[in-house]
Design a protein around this motif. Structure first.
Motif, short mmCIF file in Angstrom:
data_model
loop_
_atom_site.label_atom_id
_atom_site.label_comp_id
_atom_site.label_asym_id
_atom_site.label_seq_id
_atom_site.Cartn_x
_atom_site.Cartn_y
_atom_site.Cartn_z
N UNK A 1 -3.52 7.71 -7.47
CA UNK A 1 -2.45 8.41 -6.76
C UNK A 1 -2.19 7.79 -5.39
N UNK A 2 -3.30 7.44 -4.70
CA UNK A 2 -3.13 6.78 -3.39
C UNK A 2 -2.42 5.44 -3.55
N UNK A 3 -2.78 4.71 -4.60
CA UNK A 3 -2.14 3.41 -4.86
C UNK A 3 -0.66 3.59 -5.13
N UNK A 4 -0.33 4.67 -5.88
CA UNK A 4 1.08 4.93 -6.18
C UNK A 4 1.85 5.29 -4.92
N UNK B 1 5.66 3.72 -0.63
CA UNK B 1 5.98 3.43 0.77
C UNK B 1 6.47 1.99 0.93
N UNK B 2 5.77 1.07 0.25
CA UNK B 2 6.19 -0.34 0.31
C UNK B 2 7.57 -0.53 -0.29
N UNK B 3 7.83 0.18 -1.38
CA UNK B 3 9.15 0.09 -2.03
C UNK B 3 10.24 0.64 -1.10
N UNK B 4 9.96 1.78 -0.48
CA UNK B 4 10.94 2.39 0.42
C UNK B 4 11.24 1.49 1.61
N UNK B 5 10.16 0.91 2.19
CA UNK B 5 10.33 0.03 3.35
C UNK B 5 11.10 -1.23 2.96
N UNK B 6 10.77 -1.80 1.82
CA UNK B 6 11.47 -3.01 1.36
C UNK B 6 12.94 -2.72 1.09
N UNK C 1 6.53 -2.64 -9.63
CA UNK C 1 5.55 -3.00 -10.67
C UNK C 1 4.23 -2.27 -10.45
N UNK C 2 3.82 -2.15 -9.17
CA UNK C 2 2.56 -1.46 -8.85
C UNK C 2 2.67 0.03 -9.20
N UNK C 3 3.84 0.63 -8.90
CA UNK C 3 4.02 2.04 -9.24
C UNK C 3 4.00 2.25 -10.75
N UNK C 4 4.64 1.33 -11.46
CA UNK C 4 4.65 1.45 -12.93
C UNK C 4 3.25 1.28 -13.51
N UNK C 5 2.50 0.34 -12.95
CA UNK C 5 1.14 0.10 -13.45
C UNK C 5 0.23 1.28 -13.15
N UNK C 6 0.35 1.82 -11.92
CA UNK C 6 -0.47 2.97 -11.55
C UNK C 6 -0.14 4.17 -12.43
#
Length: 286
Positions: free
Chosen positions: A6-9, A14-19, A266-271
């Protein structure tokens, strides 16, 4: 483990939003061609740009003021030149009429032309206008022209134009008042014609003096216009140096931000996939 996913997601989100926000800024800058499309992007440089923009607007208005005033003076000079041409012809007629050897018939013909040309002087004066403003009737006096952006005497010029009417031109006394004007002259006799020539000489001197003063101001305005246009160009260059966008760098930054955005997705999908797998395993274990 689930909490770690959950923390990873959340981190990936956050990274997605900032990007995504950075990509939007990249697109805005590229679309506007400006490094600071909004005040919030750089408040210090944005304030400088606003000041420079206001200065450019003021300089452009001052430049228009000078150009309009120069056009006015050129109009006045054209009128005075026409009056001078008429007075020069009047002098020719006066000299011709001063000859005692001409016949009375010839003198009458010359007198008729002389009288008509005197009236023509006043016609030229009455029709020499700029934007409806009378220029040569003596009413155009002490008009202020702003040649800069500050309300100071150094950046203002006072314009005055002389009276070129037949009642004003002529022989003037030491106090500057007209003693004998063109309207007072005639060439009905040789003696009158000789006196008229003297008055006409004084009138020509007056007109030449007026043209000299107008010409000097027109030439000064040439330099004023050149200076103002140079200041406008320099201020625009200074402004552009603050807002200039390095498009190649901006496109590169946008590409990097797009990679970050895709990586975060990709990280959100993997998590999410791992969470579902773990949850399914726990369900089966039961």
């Amino acid at each position: 483990m689930i909490q770690g996913l959950q923390r990873a997601m959340y981190t990936a989100y956050d990274n997605y939003k900032r990007a995504t926000e950075d990509i939007e800024k990249n697109v805005e800058k590229i679309a506007t061609g400006s490094r600071i499309p909004s005040f919030s992007d750089d408040s210090v440089d944005s304030a400088s740009v606003v000041r420079m923009t206001n200065k450019i607007t003021a300089l452009e208005q001052a430049n228009r003021n000078v150009k309009n005033s120069q056009d006015l003076l050129i109009t006045a000079d054209t009128g005075i030149a026409q009056v001078r041409t008429i007075v020069e012809r009047l002098k020719e007629i006066g000299i011709q009429s001063a000859n005692e050897n001409i016949s009375q018939e010839e003198r009458t013909i010359l007198s008729d032309e002389y009288s008509q040309l005197i009236d023509e002087v006043d016609f030229v004066v009455s029709t020499t206008k700029y934007n409806g403003i009378e220029l040569l009737d003596g009413s155009f006096m002490d008009k202020t022209v702003a040649i800069g952006i500050n309300d100071t005497a150094d950046e203002q010029i006072q314009l005055s134009l002389g009276d070129a009417s037949a009642d004003a031109l002529g022989d003037r006394g030491v106090d500057g008042n007209t003693i004998t004007s063109l309207k007072d002259t005639d060439i009905s006799s040789g003696g009158d014609a000789a006196s008229a020539v003297e008055v006409l000489d004084k009138a020509l001197d007056d007109l030449i003096g007026q043209q000299s003063q107008i010409g000097a101001t027109i030439r000064r305005f040439d330099f004023t216009i050149t200076n103002l246009e140079g200041m406008i160009l320099q201020t625009e260059n200074n402004k552009n140096s603050l807002t200039a966008l390095d498009e190649a760098k901006e496109i590169t930054d946008m590409s990097i931000n797009q990679i970050k955005q895709q990586t975060a997705l990709a990280m959100m999908a993997q998590a999410q996939s791992l969470s579902q797998t773990i949850f399914q395993m726990l369900q089966n274990h039961r």
